[in-house]
Design a protein around this motif. Structure first.
Motif, mmCIF file in Angstrom:
data_model
loop_
_atom_site.group_PDB
_atom_site.id
_atom_site.type_symbol
_atom_site.label_atom_id
_atom_site.label_comp_id
_atom_site.label_asym_id
_atom_site.label_seq_id
_atom_site.Cartn_x
_atom_site.Cartn_y
_atom_site.Cartn_z
ATOM 1 N N UNK A 71 0.855 -1.291 0.116
ATOM 2 C CA UNK A 71 0.132 -0.082 0.148
ATOM 3 C C UNK A 71 0.843 1.244 -0.166
ATOM 4 N N UNK A 72 2.163 1.248 0.390
ATOM 5 C CA UNK A 72 3.156 2.486 0.407
ATOM 6 C C UNK A 72 3.150 2.969 -0.871
ATOM 7 N N UNK A 73 3.066 1.809 -1.984
ATOM 8 C CA UNK A 73 3.202 2.443 -3.521
ATOM 9 C C UNK A 73 2.075 3.214 -3.768
ATOM 10 N N UNK A 74 0.875 3.362 -2.950
ATOM 11 C CA UNK A 74 -0.040 4.254 -3.301
ATOM 12 C C UNK A 74 0.326 5.416 -2.905
ATOM 13 N N UNK A 75 1.043 5.679 -1.788
ATOM 14 C CA UNK A 75 1.265 7.024 -1.030
ATOM 15 C C UNK A 75 2.643 7.516 -2.026
ATOM 16 N N UNK A 76 3.537 6.598 -2.573
ATOM 17 C CA UNK A 76 4.577 7.083 -3.262
ATOM 18 C C UNK A 76 4.293 7.332 -4.657
ATOM 19 N N UNK A 77 3.482 6.698 -5.481
ATOM 20 C CA UNK A 77 2.770 6.831 -6.731
ATOM 21 C C UNK A 77 1.965 8.132 -7.007
ATOM 22 N N UNK A 78 1.298 8.398 -5.788
ATOM 23 C CA UNK A 78 0.207 9.318 -6.054
ATOM 24 C C UNK A 78 0.299 10.455 -5.139
ATOM 25 N N UNK A 79 1.512 10.805 -4.802
ATOM 26 C CA UNK A 79 1.892 11.988 -4.380
ATOM 27 C C UNK A 79 2.815 12.772 -5.294
ATOM 28 N N UNK A 80 2.154 14.237 -5.777
ATOM 29 C CA UNK A 80 2.694 14.808 -6.767
ATOM 30 C C UNK A 80 4.186 14.818 -6.498
ATOM 31 N N UNK A 81 4.782 15.141 -7.870
ATOM 32 C CA UNK A 81 6.581 15.123 -7.882
ATOM 33 C C UNK A 81 6.740 16.533 -7.221
ATOM 34 N N UNK A 82 7.907 16.662 -6.708
ATOM 35 C CA UNK A 82 8.120 18.158 -6.051
ATOM 36 C C UNK A 82 9.072 18.847 -7.261
#
Lengths: 289, 289, 289, 289
Positions: B278-289
């Protein structure tokens, strides 16, 4: 090396006491005269009539204050006086604010460390705090030698702000977790389980058990919301997390929702109560069967 | 007393092995011939060609099956044959379904126990499962004597369904907690913290640390999503919780949102992977800075 | 009365054009020389080389800028020059910031109005904006006479900040609504409904139909995410709402969750696309059947 | 062609009245004798002592019932009697249940249509319902000719279940939208806006205005929660949506959260009140300032 401490609140008083007992405290300041008098009488250290005076007579200044506003109004005016000195701020505040204060202190020729803590006042008394430190690596030993008098772990987390980000990682997890604990407890009670057995799951049987469930399960059973960590403080920390998440552009769906639920607990009158009182949101806002 | 077991999946196979080694298993059934043959060859117990035959030759029948549909289609046709017999269902299914099956078995003159487990296949091998039992108190000793061969704790939770409700309390907490762990981890990484130090917080420094964070923190660090407990199974359990919450009229905001996030993880291709993915949801769905 | 305008972006350019055509614009400024030259050439008004110069030569100054940072850096240095002048800020920014700027301008002997708008660039061209105005009642007629050249409604909302709060009420609703429209559309498609019929529900059959669904339903059908209002702008506005909700101590569970979903849309690459592209979050993050 | 109607509740009574006035109703049944007597007396149609009798004497049977349980217990026993007959079920129930009933009726040689409606009892009286129809295309004209007596639109949505899925698309949107309307209203009030002006935004200025905000804004202003559509019915529909979303494997974060908030409104005592009473959740669960 002379050490001064500003802020004799519930945490600050006990931290100062530990330092005084270890012979590592010279002078204190609190805007409340009574607190300062009491401390000075009990621990035989000097007091300052102003924060300016305290800074001028100290090499290391420790601050333990309530929130962003308090730190901003106390620390900002002191930044020009910090040449050759070290500020250790143990408050839990916004990393963004802390980093900007650190820049100002550096520009004055001083150093700043953010050193927020994990643990309650009981932990301070047992010298079992965890201190998370951000700031220049080379003077970390100064912070360590002071903080170890009140902590079981003093951990270097990186450059300025990193101590606070580490604290926010902890409170993001803790705030969301306790919301989930409360939801699980209420679900179990309403399903007809024996509350003692639910407590047994939370503290012993579940692989998601933790030191915190050991602390909070008895409180759930007795509806004892006496304060170990206040709901309003968890709200404040989750609000900082929410604003930092905007800066960092990270999604935080779970803790954002948890924040809403702590706000509801505050609306129900549990602002000053222990944050496990969030269970009342689940109890009172589930329809009767 | 003759004991039969239906369902030689990853968990069932290992539970059956423990029972066989303890001399407490007489006959097995699995719809997949190969699995059954393998087990029979290895552990020298009888096999049945049908579930009906297994029930007729057993006093106690253990079932360990995938989900509501599997339990319904396997157990329901057997209920009329249960006179004087005991069914121990170790599957994690809807309490509502389990209770309705228990009623049918009682009407046939038999007894049913829901006995879902906490723990993975590794736990079975180490005989360290936790078994949560619901059903009539007076024959609990029969369940206990069998389950103890594969568990470190066999806990009586109350009448029919209570074992399952206890399991759901655990998984409501666990599913929400891991979602929060993932959110906290990603927040920390994006804030610039050393991932090792975040793992240190999750497993050692935080009062919300748990046996589960000890298990999952190394997986977060290595992006190792090899399966200990599959995302799709956590989704399934949270779906059961959501439906039971409707029946119980309890609010479940945190776990309802966690379910949405596990569904997103499934959409990203992690259905069969460990639920820490589920951590991939947070990684992939947080916009790039 | 001399009128100047700062900020010739997509909205500002068109608003300035409407004013120039009505003979109500004397001078413009934009930090991008090309935009300013183009406008001056087309509409025969003066340009300023600095914002200071523009303020000194104007009685009323209109600003239309991107966000808090832009307004803060442009307007703050101008506040000491505002004696006897009126500032109309049409940007959508934090009410808290706007109110603090208004105080500074008042202290200099000037007046400020927050006058954010509802509507896109197409609305400006059709003079169909809605302008929501906050500030001192007695000079509202000045704002009205200017804003009416570009708007079909200019509404007085109360003291300083109230125009912006009104705008936030609108965008809280709009952002949450479009998230719900996208969720409903994806649910319907996955249920097997004809997309045309879903569009029919959204625009005609449902009592929750609106001018916005009329605008967005064709975009949903054609997966046309050409920008009318960008996802990043909706994110920005929902972020302001989230911070103001902290100040106001109000719960905002729905829009807080909607913000998370718009952030996910940005992570999927739709930051500059129309905010109806949030539907891709629902499409791509629902598991395949 | 003989037409019978089962279920003289608030909606069913008025639909039956429209049909009777149009000369398109022959016989009615309701389990409450008084309602049935009243209707028969007023509209001069026959009554049946059992649903079985009604089916036997009718070519087309209309049902308008409360929920899944009611439809299941009334319709299931009638399915064997349906040879050559048409059932039009206007209840809002689970599509999955409706489809399974349709299969049983087909197997008996009959036809079933799901024909749920958008609109309240007032809409029935004004013959302005929207009827969303699922079932075999070739006899849709029969449904149309009956439903048009009580509706302004009768729309064919596709095969069995599609009428209900269309209804769920509508209520997913409507339930989420009203939650957002309530959140926006409370935000505005707490920001200090004039409630009349907030109503003005909701009904006139916002591009997210709708027929529903026209209906509900006056209720918000007057705290008038007299029932047009009950909170408990919106809860029920969102619960169906949640379960269908599990079947369809679609994420529904917004409506899942809205469901939690409607449950909270029920817990506050607004189960039978109009669903705009959800605004009380926002009012009462926002901390005092």
């Amino acid at each position: 090396m002379k050490i001064g401490l500003i802020g004799l609140g519930i945490m600050g008083y006990r931290i100062a006491a530990n330092l005084a007992k270890a012979g590592k405290l010279n002078v204190v300041f609190d805007r409340t005269q009574d607190k300062m008098e009491k401390f000075v009488k009990e621990y035989k250290v000097a007091k300052s009539s102003t924060t300016k005076e305290l800074v001028e007579s100290s090499d290391v200044i420790i601050t333990m204050l309530a929130d962003d506003n308090a730190v901003k109004s106390v620390v900002e005016p002191l930044t020009p006086l910090m040449k050759g000195k070290i500020l250790i701020d143990m408050s839990t505040i916004s990393p963004t604010l802390s980093i900007s204060l650190a820049r100002k202190i550096e520009n004055s020729g001083g150093l700043m460390y953010d050193a927020p803590v994990i643990g309650t006042s009981t932990f301070v008394e047992q010298k079992k705090l965890v201190v998370l430190v951000g700031g220049p690596k080379d003077k970390f030993d100064v912070v360590y030698d002071i903080a170890k008098e009140t902590a079981s772990a003093v951990v270097y987390m990186g450059s300025n702000g990193m101590g606070l980000y580490a604290k926010l990682v902890n409170n993001l997890l803790l705030g969301s977790y306790i919301a989930a604990v409360a939801e699980a407890y209420n679900f179990g009670v309403r399903a007809g389980l024996d509350p003692q057995q639910i407590a047994n799951i939370l503290t012993t049987l579940s692989s998601a058990r933790s030191p915190t469930t050991e602390l909070k399960a008895p409180k759930l059973l007795k509806e004892d919301y006496s304060t170990q960590f206040a709901t309003k403080h968890m709200s404040k920390d989750l609000e900082i997390i929410s604003r930092e998440a905007q800066n960092l552009k990270v999604i935080t769906p779970i803790s954002s929702l948890a924040l809403q639920l702590y706000k509801m607990a505050e609306a129900l009158g549990y602002s000053e109560a222990d944050f496990i009182s969030i269970v009342e949101v689940f109890k009172r806002l589930s329809p009767k069967t």
